[in-house]
Enzyme design. Structure first.
Site, PDB file in Angstrom:
ATOM      1  N   SER A  19       0.608  -0.607  -0.382  1.00 45.99           N
ATOM      2  CA  SER A  19       0.283   0.107   0.258  1.00 45.99           C
ATOM      3  C   SER A  19       0.809   0.586  -0.131  1.00 45.99           C
ATOM      4  O   SER A  19       2.061   1.634   0.709  1.00 45.99           O
ATOM      5  CB  SER A  19      -0.976   0.171   1.473  1.00 45.99           C
ATOM      6  OG  SER A  19      -1.562   1.354   1.420  1.00 45.99           O
ATOM      7  N   THR A  66      -8.461  -2.006   1.800  1.00 48.14           N
ATOM      8  CA  THR A  66      -8.072  -2.408   0.732  1.00 48.14           C
ATOM      9  C   THR A  66      -8.987  -3.177   0.687  1.00 48.14           C
ATOM     10  O   THR A  66      -9.625  -4.604   1.073  1.00 48.14           O
ATOM     11  CB  THR A  66      -7.024  -1.669   0.009  1.00 48.14           C
ATOM     12  OG1 THR A  66      -6.785  -2.061  -0.705  1.00 48.14           O
ATOM     13  CG2 THR A  66      -5.958  -2.259   0.970  1.00 48.14           C
ATOM     14  N   LYS A  70     -13.343  -4.768   0.818  1.00 47.28           N
ATOM     15  CA  LYS A  70     -14.119  -3.687   0.655  1.00 47.28           C
ATOM     16  C   LYS A  70     -15.574  -3.545   0.685  1.00 47.28           C
ATOM     17  O   LYS A  70     -16.150  -2.925   1.083  1.00 47.28           O
ATOM     18  CB  LYS A  70     -13.650  -2.702  -1.003  1.00 47.28           C
ATOM     19  CG  LYS A  70     -12.235  -2.166  -0.697  1.00 47.28           C
ATOM     20  CD  LYS A  70     -11.911  -1.862  -2.366  1.00 47.28           C
ATOM     21  CE  LYS A  70     -10.878  -0.991  -1.863  1.00 47.28           C
ATOM     22  NZ  LYS A  70     -10.649  -0.376  -3.535  1.00 47.28           N
ATOM     23  N   ASP A 106     -12.922   6.382  -3.909  1.00 45.36           N
ATOM     24  CA  ASP A 106     -12.477   5.941  -5.272  1.00 45.36           C
ATOM     25  C   ASP A 106     -13.136   6.254  -7.015  1.00 45.36           C
ATOM     26  O   ASP A 106     -13.049   6.407  -7.496  1.00 45.36           O
ATOM     27  CB  ASP A 106     -12.597   4.020  -5.604  1.00 45.36           C
ATOM     28  CG  ASP A 106     -11.576   3.588  -4.928  1.00 45.36           C
ATOM     29  OD1 ASP A 106     -10.493   4.023  -4.670  1.00 45.36           O
ATOM     30  OD2 ASP A 106     -12.025   3.121  -4.363  1.00 45.36           O
ATOM     31  N   GLY A 130     -12.471  -5.434 -17.788  1.00 40.16           N
ATOM     32  CA  GLY A 130     -12.436  -5.572 -16.489  1.00 40.16           C
ATOM     33  C   GLY A 130     -14.353  -5.927 -15.826  1.00 40.16           C
ATOM     34  O   GLY A 130     -14.175  -4.407 -15.720  1.00 40.16           O
ATOM     35  N   ASN A 131     -14.149  -6.693 -15.080  1.00 42.35           N
ATOM     36  CA  ASN A 131     -15.214  -7.146 -14.347  1.00 42.35           C
ATOM     37  C   ASN A 131     -15.316  -6.551 -12.632  1.00 42.35           C
ATOM     38  O   ASN A 131     -16.316  -7.296 -12.127  1.00 42.35           O
ATOM     39  CB  ASN A 131     -16.189  -7.693 -14.338  1.00 42.35           C
ATOM     40  CG  ASN A 131     -16.164  -9.128 -14.987  1.00 42.35           C
ATOM     41  OD1 ASN A 131     -15.609  -9.237 -15.850  1.00 42.35           O
ATOM     42  ND2 ASN A 131     -15.644  -9.376 -13.884  1.00 42.35           N
ATOM     43  N   GLY A 133     -13.866  -4.981  -8.558  1.00 43.06           N
ATOM     44  CA  GLY A 133     -14.133  -3.898  -7.857  1.00 43.06           C
ATOM     45  C   GLY A 133     -13.846  -2.963  -8.260  1.00 43.06           C
ATOM     46  O   GLY A 133     -14.803  -1.697  -7.970  1.00 43.06           O
ATOM     47  N   TYR A 230      -0.534   2.442 -11.514  1.00 42.98           N
ATOM     48  CA  TYR A 230       0.218   3.576 -11.530  1.00 42.98           C
ATOM     49  C   TYR A 230       1.519   3.164 -11.709  1.00 42.98           C
ATOM     50  O   TYR A 230       2.364   3.989 -11.067  1.00 42.98           O
ATOM     51  CB  TYR A 230      -0.559   4.542 -10.382  1.00 42.98           C
ATOM     52  CG  TYR A 230      -0.837   3.744  -8.938  1.00 42.98           C
ATOM     53  CD1 TYR A 230       0.463   3.333  -8.254  1.00 42.98           C
ATOM     54  CD2 TYR A 230      -2.046   3.462  -8.577  1.00 42.98           C
ATOM     55  CE1 TYR A 230       0.141   2.521  -7.041  1.00 42.98           C
ATOM     56  CE2 TYR A 230      -2.371   2.616  -7.692  1.00 42.98           C
ATOM     57  CZ  TYR A 230      -1.156   1.995  -6.990  1.00 42.98           C
ATOM     58  OH  TYR A 230      -1.997   0.843  -5.712  1.00 42.98           O
TER      59      TYR A 230
HETATM   60  P1  NAP Z   1      -9.944  -7.250  -8.552  1.00 46.12           P
HETATM   61  O1  NAP Z   1     -11.238  -6.516  -8.054  1.00 46.12           O
HETATM   62  O2  NAP Z   1      -9.712  -8.529  -8.404  1.00 46.12           O
HETATM   63  O3  NAP Z   1     -10.502  -7.375 -10.954  1.00 46.12           O
HETATM   64  C1  NAP Z   1      -9.641  -7.434 -11.538  1.00 46.12           C
HETATM   65  C2  NAP Z   1     -10.505  -7.665 -13.433  1.00 46.12           C
HETATM   66  O4  NAP Z   1      -9.065  -7.657 -13.814  1.00 46.12           O
HETATM   67  C3  NAP Z   1     -11.051  -8.783 -13.121  1.00 46.12           C
HETATM   68  O5  NAP Z   1     -12.476  -8.816 -13.425  1.00 46.12           O
HETATM   69  C4  NAP Z   1     -10.644  -9.920 -13.552  1.00 46.12           C
HETATM   70  O6  NAP Z   1     -11.821 -11.093 -14.140  1.00 46.12           O
HETATM   71  C5  NAP Z   1      -9.487  -9.223 -14.538  1.00 46.12           C
HETATM   72  N1  NAP Z   1      -8.559  -9.385 -15.079  1.00 46.12           N
HETATM   73  C6  NAP Z   1      -7.229  -9.091 -14.019  1.00 46.12           C
HETATM   74  N2  NAP Z   1      -6.768 -10.279 -14.657  1.00 46.12           N
HETATM   75  C7  NAP Z   1      -6.827 -10.380 -16.169  1.00 46.12           C
HETATM   76  C8  NAP Z   1      -6.082 -10.701 -17.637  1.00 46.12           C
HETATM   77  N3  NAP Z   1      -5.207 -11.697 -17.768  1.00 46.12           N
HETATM   78  N4  NAP Z   1      -7.391 -11.187 -18.610  1.00 46.12           N
HETATM   79  C9  NAP Z   1      -8.122 -10.110 -18.687  1.00 46.12           C
HETATM   80  N5  NAP Z   1      -8.877  -9.612 -17.720  1.00 46.12           N
HETATM   81  C10 NAP Z   1      -8.278 -10.026 -16.251  1.00 46.12           C
HETATM   82  O7  NAP Z   1      -9.034  -5.761  -9.239  1.00 46.12           O
HETATM   83  P2  NAP Z   1      -9.696  -4.310  -8.832  1.00 46.12           P
HETATM   84  O8  NAP Z   1      -9.381  -4.252  -7.542  1.00 46.12           O
HETATM   85  O9  NAP Z   1     -10.801  -4.231  -9.779  1.00 46.12           O
HETATM   86  O10 NAP Z   1      -8.464  -3.325  -8.956  1.00 46.12           O
HETATM   87  C11 NAP Z   1      -8.099  -3.718 -10.824  1.00 46.12           C
HETATM   88  C12 NAP Z   1      -6.327  -2.728 -10.998  1.00 46.12           C
HETATM   89  O11 NAP Z   1      -7.172  -1.007 -10.591  1.00 46.12           O
HETATM   90  C13 NAP Z   1      -5.605  -3.177 -10.713  1.00 46.12           C
HETATM   91  O12 NAP Z   1      -4.052  -3.130 -11.119  1.00 46.12           O
HETATM   92  C14 NAP Z   1      -5.296  -1.783  -9.151  1.00 46.12           C
HETATM   93  O13 NAP Z   1      -3.752  -1.600  -8.624  1.00 46.12           O
HETATM   94  C15 NAP Z   1      -5.903  -0.941 -10.040  1.00 46.12           C
HETATM   95  N6  NAP Z   1      -6.675   0.429  -8.575  1.00 46.12           N
HETATM   96  C16 NAP Z   1      -6.026   1.760  -8.803  1.00 46.12           C
HETATM   97  C17 NAP Z   1      -6.531   2.633  -8.070  1.00 46.12           C
HETATM   98  C18 NAP Z   1      -6.328   3.651  -8.526  1.00 46.12           C
HETATM   99  O14 NAP Z   1      -6.516   4.737  -7.292  1.00 46.12           O
HETATM  100  N7  NAP Z   1      -4.633   4.251  -9.605  1.00 46.12           N
HETATM  101  C19 NAP Z   1      -7.982   1.949  -7.674  1.00 46.12           C
HETATM  102  C20 NAP Z   1      -8.234   0.743  -7.870  1.00 46.12           C
HETATM  103  C21 NAP Z   1      -7.764   0.085  -7.984  1.00 46.12           C
HETATM  104  P3  NAP Z   1     -12.116 -12.075 -13.462  1.00 46.12           P
HETATM  105  O15 NAP Z   1     -13.130 -11.828 -12.822  1.00 46.12           O
HETATM  106  O16 NAP Z   1     -12.355 -13.057 -14.981  1.00 46.12           O
HETATM  107  O17 NAP Z   1     -10.661 -12.428 -12.717  1.00 46.12           O
END
Ligand code: NAP
Length: 290
Positions: A19, A66, A70, A106, A130-131, A133, A230
């Site tokens: 984090s 986080t 969440k 967020d 992507g689908n 969080g 990032y």
């Molecule tokens: P999450 O809930 O695990 O969701 C990830 C999504 O990506 C899921 O839908 C997953 O599909 C898909 N995915 C993973 N690997 C994949 C691949 N190789 N090909 C296609 N789809 C893939 O994670 P999250 O919390 O949403 O976070 C996602 C990203 O956003 C991370 O990189 C995180 O660091 C970033 N983020 C950034 C911020 C910011 O403040 N900048 C805030 C939040 C998150 P499945 O469901 O089919 O597994």
């Protein structure tokens, strides 16, 4: 300096070691000269309710939430904001006389750099890759922008169906469509905003992108490509989108702005966003040094 009066803020997650929140929040606290400290807490899912009761007992003022807490935190709170309910996730919790209250910053964090572009979004088709969080916060943000249509792209049809259904009783109005990756080439020419919410391309997998470079050939000029990642800055996804004329945004500003919104809630005063951004930029630059 930690004193006998120091008030405590923090972030809970598992794992939590990665984090960056302590870096930016403690930089802001130092700049404001207030008697607070912000700590990371590694809390396993099975210990969540005990930890929150402990936070109450020791007088923690507020905390960020986080992965993986969440959603799980929501039933443990006295009140959850309508926005967090709509997103289905809480990332910021603060203490009230009635108990813990939670919201989701967020969405505001994601929106901040888009609002700075001052566009009219009513004609915009957004494509969300992507689908998970983060995609939920992005869909809520697109609803707030009043985008014409939001396409969510995933690899698992059942998860996509569940995602779609979860918005049906939402107070947010959004024309939400879901589809699989094979349909992306047909959608790209129509999109004005494409957002990567998958971890594909994140450090150390910097040579990966969720979109094949040639697909960007069909992008309209001026399309906004937004990557929530990032590290690195920019990702391969953003580099290739820029080569095809896209306006690009990375995830650092979202991280800064969601943190600044949380800190402002806890302190009930304006917070030094520039200091938070600079602390993160310096920290990430140090990390990428060989
Ligand atoms: P999450 O809930 O695990 O969701 C990830 C999504 O990506 C899921 O839908 C997953 O599909 C898909 N995915 C993973 N690997 C994949 C691949 N190789 N090909 C296609 N789809 C893939 O994670 P999250 O919390 O949403 O976070 C996602 C990203 O956003 C991370 O990189 C995180 O660091 C970033 N983020 C950034 C911020 C910011 O403040 N900048 C805030 C939040 C998150 P499945 O469901 O089919 O597994």
């Amino acid at each position: 300096m930690i004193t006998g009066k120091t008030k405590l803020l923090g972030v809970i997650g598992s794992p939590i070691e990665h984090s960056l929140s302590p870096v930016m929040h403690n930089a802001a606290i130092a700049q404001l000269g207030i008697d607070y400290a912000y700590l990371p807490f590694s809390i396993k899912p099975e210990n969540l309710s005990t930890a929150i009761a402990g936070f109450e007992a020791i007088g923690i003022q507020g905390f960020n939430v986080t992965i993986p807490h969440k959603q799980a935190i929501m039933p443990l709170l006295a009140k959850v904001s309508p926005l967090a309910q709509a997103v289905g996730a809480v990332n910021t919790v603060w203490r009230t006389e009635q108990g813990w209250q939670g919201t989701n910053t967020d969405v505001a964090g994601f929106l901040a750099p888009l609002k700075a572009l001052k566009q009219n979004w009513a004609q915009t088709t957004a494509v969300v890759l992507g689908n998970g969080g983060a995609a939920r916060a992005v869909v809520a943000a697109c609803a707030e922008l009043k985008c014409a249509t939001v396409w969510v792209i995933g690899r698992d049809r059942q998860k996509l169906q569940d995602f779609q259904q979860s918005w049906q009783n939402s107070p947010l109005t959004v024309n939400l469509q879901t589809s699989v990756w094979q349909d992306l080439p047909q959608l790209l020419p129509t999109t004005g905003l494409i957002v990567n919410t998958t971890p594909t391309g994140m450090h150390p997998h910097v040579d990966q992108s969720p979109v094949v470079s040639e697909m960007f050939n069909s992008l309209q000029s001026g399309t906004i490509a937004y990557d929530l990642i990032y590290n690195p800055r920019p990702t391969l996804f953003l580099q290739q989108a820029a080569q095809h004329g896209a306006i690009t945004l990375d995830g650092l500003e979202m991280l800064v702005q969601q943190g600044a919104a949380a800190l402002a809630l806890w302190l009930e005063q304006p917070v030094p966003v520039d200091v938070m951004r600079q602390a993160l930029q310096e920290y990430l630059a140090q990390q990428s040094e060989p």
